[in-house]
Motif scaffolding. Structure first.
Motif, PDB file in Angstrom:
ATOM      1  N   HIS A   7       0.856  -1.185   0.000  1.00  0.00           N
ATOM      2  CA  HIS A   7       0.000   0.000   0.000  1.00  0.00           C
ATOM      3  C   HIS A   7       0.897   1.241   0.000  1.00  0.00           C
ATOM      4  CE1 HIS A   7      -3.360   2.515   2.138  1.00  0.00           C
ATOM      5  NE2 HIS A   7      -3.100   2.933   0.911  1.00  0.00           N
ATOM      6  N   ILE A   8       0.888   1.958  -1.087  1.00  0.00           N
ATOM      7  CA  ILE A   8       1.558   3.263  -1.151  1.00  0.00           C
ATOM      8  C   ILE A   8       0.515   4.255  -0.664  1.00  0.00           C
ATOM      9  CG2 ILE A   8       2.613   4.994  -2.639  1.00  0.00           C
ATOM     10  CD1 ILE A   8       3.436   2.626  -4.500  1.00  0.00           C
ATOM     11  N   LYS A   9       0.793   4.860   0.472  1.00  0.00           N
ATOM     12  CA  LYS A   9      -0.231   5.600   1.206  1.00  0.00           C
ATOM     13  C   LYS A   9       0.007   7.107   1.184  1.00  0.00           C
ATOM     14  CE  LYS A   9      -2.540   4.517   5.430  1.00  0.00           C
ATOM     15  NZ  LYS A   9      -2.420   3.850   6.715  1.00  0.00           N
ATOM     16  N   ASN A  10      -1.000   7.832   0.724  1.00  0.00           N
ATOM     17  CA  ASN A  10      -1.023   9.293   0.771  1.00  0.00           C
ATOM     18  C   ASN A  10       0.200   9.946   0.134  1.00  0.00           C
ATOM     19  OD1 ASN A  10      -3.522   9.252   2.075  1.00  0.00           O
ATOM     20  ND2 ASN A  10      -2.560   9.137   4.083  1.00  0.00           N
ATOM     21  N   LEU A  11       0.505   9.532  -1.086  1.00  0.00           N
ATOM     22  CA  LEU A  11       1.588  10.133  -1.858  1.00  0.00           C
ATOM     23  C   LEU A  11       1.094  11.496  -2.346  1.00  0.00           C
ATOM     24  CD1 LEU A  11       4.377   9.805  -3.198  1.00  0.00           C
ATOM     25  CD2 LEU A  11       3.214   8.634  -5.088  1.00  0.00           C
ATOM     26  N   ARG A  12       1.721  12.543  -1.863  1.00  0.00           N
ATOM     27  CA  ARG A  12       1.269  13.914  -2.155  1.00  0.00           C
ATOM     28  C   ARG A  12       2.117  14.518  -3.264  1.00  0.00           C
ATOM     29  NH1 ARG A  12      -2.098  14.809   2.107  1.00  0.00           N
ATOM     30  NH2 ARG A  12      -1.672  13.532   3.930  1.00  0.00           N
ATOM     31  N   LEU A  13       1.454  14.822  -4.386  1.00  0.00           N
ATOM     32  CA  LEU A  13       2.141  15.350  -5.556  1.00  0.00           C
ATOM     33  C   LEU A  13       1.397  16.572  -6.084  1.00  0.00           C
ATOM     34  CD1 LEU A  13       2.750  11.949  -7.368  1.00  0.00           C
ATOM     35  CD2 LEU A  13       4.353  13.188  -5.910  1.00  0.00           C
ATOM     36  N   ARG A  14       2.010  17.228  -7.065  1.00  0.00           N
ATOM     37  CA  ARG A  14       1.382  18.363  -7.736  1.00  0.00           C
ATOM     38  C   ARG A  14       1.401  18.097  -9.240  1.00  0.00           C
ATOM     39  NH1 ARG A  14       0.056  22.575  -5.175  1.00  0.00           N
ATOM     40  NH2 ARG A  14       0.548  24.174  -6.699  1.00  0.00           N
ATOM     41  N   THR A  15       0.265  18.412  -9.881  1.00  0.00           N
ATOM     42  CA  THR A  15       0.156  18.217 -11.324  1.00  0.00           C
ATOM     43  C   THR A  15      -0.875  19.174 -11.892  1.00  0.00           C
ATOM     44  OG1 THR A  15      -0.014  16.534 -13.054  1.00  0.00           O
ATOM     45  CG2 THR A  15      -1.645  16.429 -11.283  1.00  0.00           C
ATOM     46  N   ASN A  26      -2.227  26.253 -13.509  1.00  0.00           N
ATOM     47  CA  ASN A  26      -1.615  26.125 -12.184  1.00  0.00           C
ATOM     48  C   ASN A  26      -1.636  24.679 -11.716  1.00  0.00           C
ATOM     49  OD1 ASN A  26      -1.311  29.073 -11.532  1.00  0.00           O
ATOM     50  ND2 ASN A  26      -3.529  28.990 -11.862  1.00  0.00           N
ATOM     51  N   LYS A  27      -0.492  24.215 -11.245  1.00  0.00           N
ATOM     52  CA  LYS A  27      -0.459  22.866 -10.678  1.00  0.00           C
ATOM     53  C   LYS A  27      -1.319  22.824  -9.424  1.00  0.00           C
ATOM     54  CE  LYS A  27       3.752  20.773 -12.347  1.00  0.00           C
ATOM     55  NZ  LYS A  27       4.952  20.013 -11.984  1.00  0.00           N
ATOM     56  N   GLN A  28      -1.920  21.661  -9.203  1.00  0.00           N
ATOM     57  CA  GLN A  28      -2.751  21.444  -8.025  1.00  0.00           C
ATOM     58  C   GLN A  28      -2.246  20.230  -7.255  1.00  0.00           C
ATOM     59  OE1 GLN A  28      -7.104  21.821  -8.691  1.00  0.00           O
ATOM     60  NE2 GLN A  28      -6.461  21.829 -10.834  1.00  0.00           N
ATOM     61  N   ASP A  29      -2.597  20.196  -6.002  1.00  0.00           N
ATOM     62  CA  ASP A  29      -2.257  19.044  -5.172  1.00  0.00           C
ATOM     63  C   ASP A  29      -3.137  17.861  -5.544  1.00  0.00           C
ATOM     64  OD1 ASP A  29      -0.419  20.525  -3.677  1.00  0.00           O
ATOM     65  OD2 ASP A  29      -1.949  21.158  -2.246  1.00  0.00           O
ATOM     66  N   VAL A  30      -2.540  16.679  -5.552  1.00  0.00           N
ATOM     67  CA  VAL A  30      -3.282  15.426  -5.616  1.00  0.00           C
ATOM     68  C   VAL A  30      -2.687  14.496  -4.562  1.00  0.00           C
ATOM     69  CG1 VAL A  30      -4.026  15.557  -8.029  1.00  0.00           C
ATOM     70  CG2 VAL A  30      -1.828  14.521  -7.486  1.00  0.00           C
ATOM     71  N   VAL A  31      -3.523  13.625  -4.041  1.00  0.00           N
ATOM     72  CA  VAL A  31      -3.079  12.624  -3.074  1.00  0.00           C
ATOM     73  C   VAL A  31      -3.392  11.264  -3.678  1.00  0.00           C
ATOM     74  CG1 VAL A  31      -3.302  11.737  -0.724  1.00  0.00           C
ATOM     75  CG2 VAL A  31      -3.566  14.203  -1.158  1.00  0.00           C
ATOM     76  N   ILE A  32      -2.364  10.419  -3.761  1.00  0.00           N
ATOM     77  CA  ILE A  32      -2.502   9.131  -4.444  1.00  0.00           C
ATOM     78  C   ILE A  32      -2.311   7.997  -3.447  1.00  0.00           C
ATOM     79  CG2 ILE A  32      -1.506   7.634  -6.223  1.00  0.00           C
ATOM     80  CD1 ILE A  32      -0.630  10.339  -7.608  1.00  0.00           C
ATOM     81  N   ALA A  94      -4.645  -4.661  -8.536  1.00  0.00           N
ATOM     82  CA  ALA A  94      -4.194  -3.322  -8.145  1.00  0.00           C
ATOM     83  C   ALA A  94      -5.401  -2.405  -8.071  1.00  0.00           C
ATOM     84  CB  ALA A  94      -3.172  -2.780  -9.130  1.00  0.00           C
ATOM     85  N   LYS A  95      -5.280  -1.432  -7.189  1.00  0.00           N
ATOM     86  CA  LYS A  95      -6.317  -0.416  -7.023  1.00  0.00           C
ATOM     87  C   LYS A  95      -5.606   0.911  -6.807  1.00  0.00           C
ATOM     88  CE  LYS A  95      -8.752  -0.133  -3.127  1.00  0.00           C
ATOM     89  NZ  LYS A  95      -9.771  -0.366  -2.084  1.00  0.00           N
ATOM     90  N   VAL A  96      -6.089   1.951  -7.469  1.00  0.00           N
ATOM     91  CA  VAL A  96      -5.503   3.282  -7.331  1.00  0.00           C
ATOM     92  C   VAL A  96      -6.615   4.275  -7.041  1.00  0.00           C
ATOM     93  CG1 VAL A  96      -4.258   5.144  -8.513  1.00  0.00           C
ATOM     94  CG2 VAL A  96      -3.571   2.765  -8.868  1.00  0.00           C
ATOM     95  N   GLU A  97      -6.359   5.121  -6.056  1.00  0.00           N
ATOM     96  CA  GLU A  97      -7.261   6.219  -5.729  1.00  0.00           C
ATOM     97  C   GLU A  97      -6.486   7.519  -5.901  1.00  0.00           C
ATOM     98  OE1 GLU A  97     -10.088   7.577  -2.037  1.00  0.00           O
ATOM     99  OE2 GLU A  97      -7.999   7.093  -1.583  1.00  0.00           O
ATOM    100  N   VAL A  98      -7.079   8.459  -6.641  1.00  0.00           N
ATOM    101  CA  VAL A  98      -6.498   9.791  -6.777  1.00  0.00           C
ATOM    102  C   VAL A  98      -7.494  10.774  -6.176  1.00  0.00           C
ATOM    103  CG1 VAL A  98      -5.637  11.574  -8.327  1.00  0.00           C
ATOM    104  CG2 VAL A  98      -5.210   9.161  -8.849  1.00  0.00           C
TER     105      VAL A  98
END
Length: 122
Positions: A7-15, A26-32, A94-98
């Protein structure tokens, strides 16, 4: 056969994600969050890294893909990240939540989840 689940948990990125002008400029925050499942018997029986799914490699691919591309829809980003998680043949599920924080007024966030199952080869 026991299944391991990473489980890769709460990966905080901007895109860049969204369709209005502000979102496009403008880039925005996403949590993956990503869940990756594979058979664990070879891994724990041998303690051999060659039998394990390399979560660092997957995480780096998720980061690069998210930060280096533009997306109009959560569905597109989520589907492409799910494909990255399913690339290794041994992955059975696999399951991915954005999550897009503050995308809706009065809500903490909006998120989209997709999952995939690899059918056993006969």
């Amino acid at each position: 056969m026991p299944e391991a689940q990473i489980h890769i948990k709460n990966l905080r990125l901007r895109t860049y994600i969204g369709s209005n002008e502000s979102e496009k400029n403008n880039k925005q925050d996403v949590v993956i969050n990503a869940w990756i499942q594979y058979p664990a018997n070879h891994t724990y029986n041998t303690d051999n890294i060659e039998h394990a799914v390399n979560y660092r490699t997957i995480c780096k691919a998720i980061i690069a893909h998210t930060e280096n591309n533009r997306f109009l829809l959560l569905e597109k980003l989520t589907a492409e990240l799910l494909d990255l998680c399913m690339q290794q043949e041994c992955v059975t599920f696999a399951k991915v939540e954005v999550e897009k924080p503050h995308a809706l007024r009065f809500a903490d966030s909006v998120s989209l989840t997709l999952s995939a199952i690899r059918e056993p080869q006969n």
